[in-house]
Structures are given as structure tokens and as C-alpha cells.
Design a protein around this motif. Structure first.
Motif, PDB file in Angstrom:
ATOM      1  N   ASP A 324      -3.081  -9.451 -14.677  1.00 49.95           N
ATOM      2  CA  ASP A 324      -1.926  -9.620 -14.129  1.00 49.95           C
ATOM      3  C   ASP A 324      -0.409  -9.879 -15.618  1.00 49.95           C
ATOM      4  O   ASP A 324       0.498  -8.983 -15.542  1.00 49.95           O
ATOM      5  N   ALA A 325      -1.223 -11.420 -16.369  1.00 48.26           N
ATOM      6  CA  ALA A 325      -0.009 -11.490 -17.149  1.00 48.26           C
ATOM      7  C   ALA A 325      -0.111 -10.208 -18.133  1.00 48.26           C
ATOM      8  O   ALA A 325       0.551  -9.820 -18.327  1.00 48.26           O
ATOM      9  N   SER A 326      -1.143  -9.248 -18.218  1.00 45.33           N
ATOM     10  CA  SER A 326      -1.247  -8.110 -19.226  1.00 45.33           C
ATOM     11  C   SER A 326       0.057  -7.319 -19.175  1.00 45.33           C
ATOM     12  O   SER A 326       0.470  -6.322 -19.975  1.00 45.33           O
ATOM     13  N   VAL A 327      -0.416  -7.320 -17.659  1.00 42.54           N
ATOM     14  CA  VAL A 327       0.505  -5.561 -17.449  1.00 42.54           C
ATOM     15  C   VAL A 327       2.000  -6.234 -17.609  1.00 42.54           C
ATOM     16  O   VAL A 327       2.622  -5.591 -17.609  1.00 42.54           O
ATOM     17  N   LEU A 328       1.702  -7.511 -17.039  1.00 45.91           N
ATOM     18  CA  LEU A 328       3.508  -8.026 -17.239  1.00 45.91           C
ATOM     19  C   LEU A 328       4.487  -8.246 -18.120  1.00 45.91           C
ATOM     20  O   LEU A 328       5.965  -7.913 -18.265  1.00 45.91           O
ATOM     21  N   VAL A 329       4.013  -8.389 -19.002  1.00 44.43           N
ATOM     22  CA  VAL A 329       4.124  -8.311 -20.562  1.00 44.43           C
ATOM     23  C   VAL A 329       4.519  -7.320 -21.199  1.00 44.43           C
ATOM     24  O   VAL A 329       4.615  -6.683 -22.793  1.00 44.43           O
ATOM     25  N   ALA A 330       3.408  -5.872 -21.024  1.00 40.87           N
ATOM     26  CA  ALA A 330       3.512  -4.742 -21.218  1.00 40.87           C
ATOM     27  C   ALA A 330       5.158  -3.984 -21.953  1.00 40.87           C
ATOM     28  O   ALA A 330       5.222  -3.438 -23.461  1.00 40.87           O
ATOM     29  N   GLU A 331       6.170  -4.700 -21.662  1.00 38.21           N
ATOM     30  CA  GLU A 331       7.579  -4.513 -22.132  1.00 38.21           C
ATOM     31  C   GLU A 331       8.536  -5.609 -21.996  1.00 38.21           C
ATOM     32  O   GLU A 331       8.262  -6.688 -20.877  1.00 38.21           O
ATOM     33  N   GLN A 332       9.296  -5.766 -22.864  1.00 38.49           N
ATOM     34  CA  GLN A 332       9.902  -6.909 -22.892  1.00 38.49           C
ATOM     35  C   GLN A 332      10.515  -7.388 -21.368  1.00 38.49           C
ATOM     36  O   GLN A 332      10.624  -8.070 -21.016  1.00 38.49           O
ATOM     37  N   ALA A 333      11.176  -5.823 -20.835  1.00 35.57           N
ATOM     38  CA  ALA A 333      12.594  -6.082 -19.912  1.00 35.57           C
ATOM     39  C   ALA A 333      11.581  -6.312 -18.542  1.00 35.57           C
ATOM     40  O   ALA A 333      11.882  -7.138 -17.797  1.00 35.57           O
ATOM     41  N   ILE A 334      10.126  -5.613 -18.414  1.00 32.33           N
ATOM     42  CA  ILE A 334       9.800  -6.244 -17.511  1.00 32.33           C
ATOM     43  C   ILE A 334       8.860  -7.690 -17.115  1.00 32.33           C
ATOM     44  O   ILE A 334       9.297  -9.161 -15.861  1.00 32.33           O
ATOM     45  N   ALA A 335       9.078  -8.391 -18.918  1.00 30.77           N
ATOM     46  CA  ALA A 335       8.522  -9.950 -18.176  1.00 30.77           C
ATOM     47  C   ALA A 335       9.906 -10.558 -18.153  1.00 30.77           C
ATOM     48  O   ALA A 335       9.381 -11.449 -17.375  1.00 30.77           O
ATOM     49  N   TRP A 353       4.048  -9.301  -6.365  1.00 30.78           N
ATOM     50  CA  TRP A 353       5.544  -8.740  -5.686  1.00 30.78           C
ATOM     51  C   TRP A 353       5.511  -7.793  -6.736  1.00 30.78           C
ATOM     52  O   TRP A 353       6.037  -6.552  -6.253  1.00 30.78           O
ATOM     53  N   VAL A 354       5.792  -8.317  -7.909  1.00 29.71           N
ATOM     54  CA  VAL A 354       6.413  -7.227  -9.053  1.00 29.71           C
ATOM     55  C   VAL A 354       5.481  -6.723  -9.340  1.00 29.71           C
ATOM     56  O   VAL A 354       5.928  -5.349  -9.549  1.00 29.71           O
ATOM     57  N   THR A 355       3.755  -6.471  -9.697  1.00 34.80           N
ATOM     58  CA  THR A 355       3.206  -5.718  -9.778  1.00 34.80           C
ATOM     59  C   THR A 355       2.915  -5.000  -9.007  1.00 34.80           C
ATOM     60  O   THR A 355       2.062  -3.991  -9.096  1.00 34.80           O
ATOM     61  N   GLY A 356       2.571  -5.506  -7.718  1.00 34.31           N
ATOM     62  CA  GLY A 356       2.415  -4.161  -6.747  1.00 34.31           C
ATOM     63  C   GLY A 356       3.364  -3.601  -6.007  1.00 34.31           C
ATOM     64  O   GLY A 356       3.881  -2.321  -6.432  1.00 34.31           O
ATOM     65  N   ASP A 357       4.725  -3.999  -5.086  1.00 38.52           N
ATOM     66  CA  ASP A 357       5.346  -2.908  -4.275  1.00 38.52           C
ATOM     67  C   ASP A 357       7.388  -2.930  -5.322  1.00 38.52           C
ATOM     68  O   ASP A 357       6.878  -1.982  -4.962  1.00 38.52           O
ATOM     69  N   LEU A 358       7.009  -4.215  -6.115  1.00 34.66           N
ATOM     70  CA  LEU A 358       8.183  -3.640  -7.315  1.00 34.66           C
ATOM     71  C   LEU A 358       7.831  -2.029  -8.120  1.00 34.66           C
ATOM     72  O   LEU A 358       8.470  -1.252  -8.055  1.00 34.66           O
ATOM     73  N   PHE A 359       6.861  -2.145  -8.811  1.00 36.72           N
ATOM     74  CA  PHE A 359       6.186  -1.336  -9.780  1.00 36.72           C
ATOM     75  C   PHE A 359       6.075  -0.162  -8.776  1.00 36.72           C
ATOM     76  O   PHE A 359       6.584   1.194  -9.278  1.00 36.72           O
ATOM     77  N   GLY A 360       5.741   0.192  -7.352  1.00 45.17           N
ATOM     78  CA  GLY A 360       5.384   1.057  -6.543  1.00 45.17           C
ATOM     79  C   GLY A 360       6.433   1.449  -6.077  1.00 45.17           C
ATOM     80  O   GLY A 360       6.780   2.910  -6.110  1.00 45.17           O
ATOM     81  N   ALA A 361       7.441   0.807  -5.902  1.00 50.00           N
ATOM     82  CA  ALA A 361       8.497   1.257  -5.692  1.00 50.00           C
ATOM     83  C   ALA A 361       9.192   1.938  -6.556  1.00 50.00           C
ATOM     84  O   ALA A 361       9.920   3.156  -6.637  1.00 50.00           O
TER      85      ALA A 361
END
Lengths: 482, 95
Positions: A324-335, A353-361
Motif C-alpha cells: 500500500d505504501a508503494s502505491v501511495l508514494v507512486a506520485e508525490q501528489a498522491i503521497a 479509502w485512498v487506494t480503493g474508492d478514491l482511485f476507483g473514482a
């Protein structure tokens, strides 16, 4: 497990090294004061230095040097306090001087390393051989006229960093992971925008094949591949071609090739026969570049937190899984978004919520994190309502969809729709009693040992209460009466 | 070091200079003369001497990252023998 390609004579390993050209983010060019920005009218971002007029002299852009050093530091590489510029001689219509100013014998950055992570979780380190500064060439337009090519020198002289990897890459997936990681580091550092489609990052791919345990065989260089997917395809296609050549008793010639994605093949570039005879020599217009360690230290202090460090910190500070941490740091803005949501809240819930519903949206609406329809503060506000049990997890999904559509705050939506979770034991007990009365047969079965009917009762009660009941309290009440 | 006729032809091709086969012997002689003259430097013992890269001790000058030049298309194209609109043109070069 080692990646191999099966030939007629058995398994072959592949050996890949990448040379990445990354365009430096700067206002002006490497050796002239002309603009380095995209999109100017043809031949307007050109000075007489870039156009190769006699007597014009190059003057080095200090910021481009700083960008190269920052990148070197980001690649955990050695910074060479003394480096030099050489002339790489070749003739091409969009290279007005007849030579490219590059760094051949003494690059500004030496050995470094990039950590990559594969889909199965394997971590590997890909060595960096060097990074040097050089000039970009102009652009030739071949489709404007049947007999002539048109030349636009706007790009001529723009600063590039050539980042050369060791031949440490052993499969297409590693090549893809390396390029993604490199691009991520460059973007974090703000030294290159990493946009492969626009050509601000492009890769030359060196490929050879060998049997297990052999030394390296002859390699071929595939020039100017402009997407990560194509790099991965090109490696596979070229390796397969070389295996056929070797197995048919032939020899692979060291040569430059082009990848044709439409035909999924690589082709020899015969015109580049002499291409490797560049007759390098030190550029007499430029003295050696000497930088002070104190300046390097100052640049290092100004670096942002790099993705690997940020990932490790997220794991430690927020207690979220490494993936999850790797996914979240993919871009600085996401982190940054995640950290704003997670601060002072349930960080694991925030990550889900961020990696699931928000990314989906974001995916569904074609938006990026920067123009997310739900701000970090708004998502945080919703999570607060979950944490203080104003709404349950299921209702939260409904509120989220409403936020996406209306832009209203979670609290406003809960009020408007009356979604507040019911924690009144009287109302829950009444609903439980009602469900039991209407399903007397199922109650019998449950009491006769059909345990898995419990879920059915929970569902019925939730349905009767429009999903708003506190699930824990429903469970409790049901257990009591059943 | 001495150049053979094949190397002379190769150097000419790399420099995009068209030469007649009849010119090769004369060029070979001239180039070998130059190389021979420069080779006298090999007689100097440079063991332990740092390579000299320039005569001055000045450091390389740099400039701040500011746009100060460009936007001079007319001057840039002033020597173009076959300009079309805002472009230089050259005989078609396609890989």
C-alpha cells in the motif's frame, strides 16, 4: 526465478542495459540563453549559438548542473567534483554544429543504484554506471514536402541527462520497473517531467542473450524507444531474434536497430554503420567543470524526501502494508493527499479509502489526484464520521458516491439524507423482533444448527433499517435473541 | 603511426568530404606528415604529470538559468539557402 526464453537448443537468459535520455527542467538551454520551453513557433527558441553560427561560444547554465547533481544524489550516485565536456562528432541535418557537446571521459555523475520492486515482491538493485549532461538535437519534419525535410531547431541545445544503467536487467518486467522507478525519482526531484509520450524521457535499449553461466555475448542497441510498454516488447522481440540467429549457426552483429511496434520487429539501421565512430575530443571552448563539495552538500539538503524513504516512513509511521505504501508514494501528489487524510485519523482506514474508492473514482471520472473531485480534507471529514460511528462502513460508500456527484461535505449529505447510524437499542431490538416473527421457519433452522443463517438475519435487519443500523449492535441483539 | 589508403578514405567519409581516388596518395602523405610531426611529443616524458586541459587557471564560467536570447528567427535563417516559411530545409533525410 530466472526469466528465460526457450529456444531450439534450450533456455536462454537475456541481458539488458538501458540508456535513458531525460530532458532537464530548466528555463534556458544548456549552453545558450534561448528558451528551453516547449511549444514555441518554429525556430524562435533558437540563439545563434544553437544554430551553430561561426564564432559563437557556449556558456554553461548553472541550474542545469544543479539539476544533474540533484539527480545524481537521487540515484545515490557519486558526484564527480571535476567533469569535462567533449565533442561527439556526427553529421545530421538537425545538428547545426556537426557535433553534440556531451561528457564522454569525465561525466558529472558516477556509479549509483536504483532499487526496483517486482510484482511478486522481489526487490532488486540495478546499478547506474554514470549520468552525464549533453545537448539535445533539433527536430526534422519529414512530412511537409515530398523532396525536402524541414528543420526546427527549438530543441537544439536543450539540456539532457543521459542516465546509463549497468547490464543488470534480466527480464522485460525489470526493465519496466526500472524505468518507472527512474521516472518516479526524476519527478520527485523535479529535474525531468518524465513524460515519455512527449519525448522528454526516452530510452535506448541494449539487449543480448546468453546461456546460463556464460559471459556476455554481442549486444544490439535499439534506439529511441518512447514508451515503457514498447521497451518491454522490444526486449522480448529482439532477444527472440538473436536466439534464432545464434541457433541457426549465425553471429549477432553489434549494431543499432529500430523497434517497429506496428510490425512487432526490430530492424537494422544500416545508415548508422559509422555511427559509433564519433571521434570524441575535449571541447576546446569549455574548461573543465569544477564544483565545490559545499555546493553539492547544499543541493543535497534541498532535496525532497525520495520515494523509497517515503515508503519506508509510511510503513513505520502509519502502520500500513509495504505494498500500500508503494502505491501511495507512486506520485508525490498522491503521497501528500494521503498524508493529509491520514494525519490524526485511522491511517489504515485512510489508506484503504485512498487506494480503493478514491482511485476507483478518479479512474472512472478520468481525473488525477491534483484535480480530485473530493479533496483530502473532505475525505478526511467523511472518515471522521465513520470513526465516531455517526455512519457505518456501508453507508460511507453511499456518502462517498454522493460527495463525488454533488461535491457536498459528508456531514451535509448525512443530514440531507438522514443517514445517521441508528444506535438506539430500542429501534434495533424492534427490527430484530420483527424479522424473527416474519421468518419463523428460518429461526427454527438456525436453532436446529444451521449457523450460517446468522448472516441472513443480519442482512434482513439491516435492510429493514435502510442500512443505517450499527452493525455491531445488530449482531449483539441477534445473538441475544437467537 | 601511419595511415593506409583505406583509413584515409574512411576519414574523408566520416568528415563528409568527397575525394577522388587519385587524391588519396597525396592526402595520405600529408596526413602522415602531420601525424609524424605531432608524434614528436611522444619523446617527452610525462610520467606523473597531470594532463593539462587548458592554458589558463580560470574556472569554467557559468550563467544563471535565465532566458536572454532567441526570438531572432530572421537572423537564424539568414544564411539558409532554401528556407521555407519558418524552417530550414534540407534534401529529404529519412531512415
Amino acid at each position: 526465478m530466472t526469466y528465460t526464453i526457450e529456444g531450439k537448443t534450450g533456455a536462454w537468459e537475456i541481458v539488458v542495459g538501458l540508456e535513458v535520455h531525460a530532458q532537464v527542467i530548466s528555463h534556458s538551454k544548456l549552453f545558450s540563453g534561448a528558451s528551453a520551453s516547449y511549444g514555441g513557433e518554429p525556430n524562435t527558441h533558437v540563439s545563434l549559438v544553437d544554430a551553430g553560427f561561426p564564432g559563437m561560444l557556449p556558456v554553461l547554465n548553472q541550474e542545469c548542473v544543479a539539476q544533474a547533481i540533484r539527480t545524481g544524489l537521487g540515484l545515490r550516485a557519486r558526484i564527480n567534483l571535476e567533469s569535462r565536456f567533449d565533442r561527439k562528432n556526427y553529421f545530421y541535418a538537425d545538428l547545426p554544429t556537426g557535433y553534440q557537446i556531451s561528457q564522454f571521459t569525465h561525466p558529472i555523475v558516477g556509479e549509483g543504484t536504483v532499487e526496483i520492486e517486482l510484482s511478486d515482491g522481489t526487490v532488486r538493485h540495478i546499478g547506474i554506471t554514470r549520468l552525464h549532461m549533453e545537448q539535445d538535437a533539433g527536430k526534422s519534419l519529414h512530412d511537409q514536402d515530398p523532396a525536402r525535410s524541414f528543420i526546427d531547431l527549438n530543441r537544439a541545445g536543450v539540456a539532457l541527462m543521459e542516465i546509463v544503467s549497468e547490464p543488470d536487467i534480466r527480464c522485460p518486467e525489470e526493465a519496466g520497473a526500472y524505468l518507472r522507478k527512474l521516472r518516479q525519482i526524476l519527478r520527485y526531484l523535479g529535474t525531468c517531467d518524465g513524460n515519455m509520450e512527449e519525448g522528454s524521457m526516452r530510452a535506448d535499449v541494449n539487449v543480448s542473450v546468453r546461456k546460463a553461466g556464460e559471459p556476455f555475448r554481442t549486444r544490439c542497441e535499439i534506439k529511441n524507444v518512447n514508451s515503457i510498454r514498447y521497451v518491454m516488447h522490444a526486449i522480448e522481440v529482439e532477444a527472440t531474434r538473436q536466439i534464432e540467429v545464434w541457433e541457426d549457426g549465425g553471429e549477432v552483429d553489434q549494431e543499432t536497430r529500430l523497434f517497429d511496434p506496428a510490425r512487432n520487429e526490430t530492424r537494422s539501421l544500416r545508415s548508422k554503420e559509422d555511427a559509433h565512430d564519433y571521434r570524441y575530443f575535449p571541447d576546446p571552448d569549455l574548461l573543465p567543470l569544477v564544483v565545490e563539495q559545499a555546493w553539492v552538500d547544499e543541493l543535497e539538503r534541498g532535496l525532497p524526501e525520495l520515494p523509497d524513504d517515503k515508503r519506508d516512513r509510511f510503513v513505520k509511521e502509519y502502520g500500513i502494508p509495504r505494498y500500500d505504501a508503494s502505491v501511495l508514494v507512486a506520485e508525490q501528489a498522491i503521497a501528500d493527499y494521503y498524508e493529509e487524510v491520514a494525519k490524526g485519523r485511522d491511517a489504515r482506514l485512510a489508506a484503504n479509502w485512498v487506494t480503493g474508492d478514491l482511485f476507483g473514482a478518479l479512474n472512472r471520472t478520468g481525473r488525477t489526484i491534483a484535480d480530485s473531485p473530493i479533496s483530502a480534507a473532505a475525505l478526511g471529514g467523511m472518515l471522521d464520521l465513520v470513526s465516531d460511528k455517526t455512519i457505518n462502513g456501508k453507508i460511507a460508500k453511499e456518502v462517498f458516491e454522493d460527495m463525488l456527484e454533488t461535491g457536498d461535505s459528508a456531514a451535509a449529505i448525512v443530514d440531507r439524507k438522514g443517514l445517521k447510524q441508528v444506535t438506539d437499542t430500542g429501534a434495533i431490538d424492534a427490527a430484530v423482533a420483527d424479522v424473527m416473527a416474519r421468518n419463523a421457519d428460518k429461526v427454527e433452522e438456525y436453532r436446529g444448527g444451521k449457523d450460517r443463517l446468522f448472516g441472513f438475519f443480519v442482512g434482513q435487519v439491516m435492510k429493514a433499517m435502510a442500512g443505517k443500523a450499527n452493525p455491531a449492535m445488530v449482531n449483539e441483539a441477534l445473538k441475544k435473541v437467537l | 603511426m601511419s595511415l593506409d589508403p583505406a583509413t584515409v578514405r574512411r576519414i574523408a567519409r566520416l568528415a563528409r568530404i568527397g575525394i577522388d581516388e587519385s587524391d588519396v596518395p597525396a592526402l595520405q602523405g600529408e596526413l602522415n606528415g602531420i601525424l609524424g610531426w605531432v608524434e614528436q611529443l611522444n619523446e617527452v616524458d610525462v610520467e606523473g604529470v597531470t594532463p593539462m586541459v587548458g592554458t589558463g587557471h580560470a574556472a569554467l564560467r557559468t550563467r544563471p538559468d535565465v532566458v536572454t536570447d532567441g526570438n531572432c528567427r530572421d537572423a537564424v535563417l539568414s544564411n539558409a539557402p532554401d528556407g521555407v516559411g519558418p524552417f530550414y530545409t534540407v534534401p529529404k533525410v529519412v531512415e
